[in-house]
Scaffold this active site. Sequence first.
Site, PDB file in Angstrom:
ATOM      1  N   GLY A 286       2.750  -1.253   4.276  1.00 24.00           N
ATOM      2  CA  GLY A 286       2.719   0.175   3.956  1.00 24.00           C
ATOM      3  C   GLY A 286       4.114   0.700   3.671  1.00 24.00           C
ATOM      4  N   GLY A 287       4.704   1.367   4.659  1.00 23.39           N
ATOM      5  CA  GLY A 287       5.998   2.045   4.487  1.00 23.39           C
ATOM      6  C   GLY A 287       7.075   1.209   3.813  1.00 23.39           C
TER       7      GLY A 287
ATOM      8  N   GLU B 147      -7.033   4.513   7.752  1.00 23.25           N
ATOM      9  CA  GLU B 147      -6.817   5.935   7.427  1.00 23.25           C
ATOM     10  C   GLU B 147      -8.040   6.512   6.718  1.00 23.25           C
ATOM     11  OE1 GLU B 147      -3.059   5.472   5.408  1.00 23.25           O
ATOM     12  OE2 GLU B 147      -2.137   4.894   7.312  1.00 23.25           O
TER      13      GLU B 147
ATOM     14  N   GLY C 180       2.138   2.133  10.733  1.00 20.53           N
ATOM     15  CA  GLY C 180       3.066   3.256  10.604  1.00 20.53           C
ATOM     16  C   GLY C 180       3.751   3.650  11.896  1.00 20.53           C
TER      17      GLY C 180
ATOM     18  N   ASN D  33       0.861  -1.181   0.000  1.00 19.28           N
ATOM     19  CA  ASN D  33       0.000   0.000   0.000  1.00 19.28           C
ATOM     20  C   ASN D  33       0.897   1.229   0.000  1.00 19.28           C
ATOM     21  OD1 ASN D  33      -1.852   2.023   0.446  1.00 19.28           O
ATOM     22  ND2 ASN D  33      -2.230   1.482   2.597  1.00 19.28           N
ATOM     23  N   TRP D  34       0.965   1.877  -1.141  1.00 17.35           N
ATOM     24  CA  TRP D  34       1.889   3.014  -1.268  1.00 17.35           C
ATOM     25  C   TRP D  34       1.318   4.299  -0.673  1.00 17.35           C
ATOM     26  CZ3 TRP D  34       4.322   2.623  -6.890  1.00 17.35           C
ATOM     27  CH2 TRP D  34       4.970   1.381  -7.004  1.00 17.35           C
TER      28      TRP D  34
HETATM   29  C1  PEP Z   1      -0.868   0.046   5.792  1.00 19.34           C
HETATM   30  O1  PEP Z   1      -0.797   1.140   5.271  1.00 19.34           O
HETATM   31  O2  PEP Z   1      -1.817  -0.706   5.550  1.00 19.34           O
HETATM   32  C2  PEP Z   1       0.199  -0.367   6.721  1.00 19.34           C
HETATM   33  C3  PEP Z   1       0.113  -1.532   7.297  1.00 19.34           C
HETATM   34  O3  PEP Z   1       1.234   0.527   6.907  1.00 19.34           O
HETATM   35  P1  PEP Z   1       2.657   0.218   7.613  1.00 19.34           P
HETATM   36  O4  PEP Z   1       3.166  -1.073   7.037  1.00 19.34           O
HETATM   37  O5  PEP Z   1       3.505   1.387   7.247  1.00 19.34           O
HETATM   38  O6  PEP Z   1       2.411   0.093   9.068  1.00 19.34           O
END
Ligand code: PEP
Length: 254
Positions: free
Chosen positions: A231-232, A96, A170, A9-10
């Site tokens: 995510g990140g 989010e 995050g 997930n960018w």
């Molecule tokens: C996400 O955005 O779904 C997520 C899990 O982000 P991160 O891996 O950055 O915690």
Amino acid sequence: MRLPLIAGNWKMHTTVTEAVALVKSMQERLDEINGVEKVVCPPFISLTAVAELVKDSSIELGAQNMHSEDKGAYTGEVSPLMLSGLCQFVILGHSERREHFGESDVMINKKVQAALKAGLKPILCVGERLEENEAGMTIEVISRQIQADLQGITSAGGLVIAYEPVWAIGTGRAASGEQANDTIGIIRKLIAEIYSDEVAQELRILYGGSVSSANIAEFISQPEIDGALVGGASLRAEEFLSIVEQTARIKGSR
Ligand code: PEP
């Protein structure tokens, strides 16, 4: 056997040029990895360019959100009709979206229905907030979200669920593999009650929340966890490649 799935997930990162460069930097090596479904979810604006790039590869594409209507006076929105044919997956109900854009379970339910109708595979995100976790309400919150988000949906074919504790997203503070496995096991039981044992055994349930190359093995070695929503770490080619490679190795050696 459920095919493991790693989705990146960018979020609201990368210009079109950067998105294309990131995919190009990973494409060859991702294509060499078998036994894992690999999905990248860039911003809407990059979907067309990335779709063109990955059309002959094993990389699949997902959107990060969509409206529930096919068309209409909804300025700024993107519809299931526009996404179908362009991507295979769509992330829905991300925390989010729930938090910053006021998405309710009623709205998410409409979107899940619309995605399935359009032939898109929803990656439905559920998860509890920190205060709910600390109050011992995790199962209650997740059950409520799943019941509401899947209300009236009689066929769950193509659906993927991502268990994403909000406090882990995050923050660098991931759940433990065991915690995530237990909660995902409970989600699977709930799916069996709503649908059937067969559906529950086929449905892929991912963990998401601060997944990285350093901790993916802990999650993916758990029997209930079928992959990760990242995510990140998905914005860094070497990180994402390592997460996919480790998943193929661990799940493939079972
Ligand atoms: C996400 O955005 O779904 C997520 C899990 O982000 P991160 O891996 O950055 O915690």
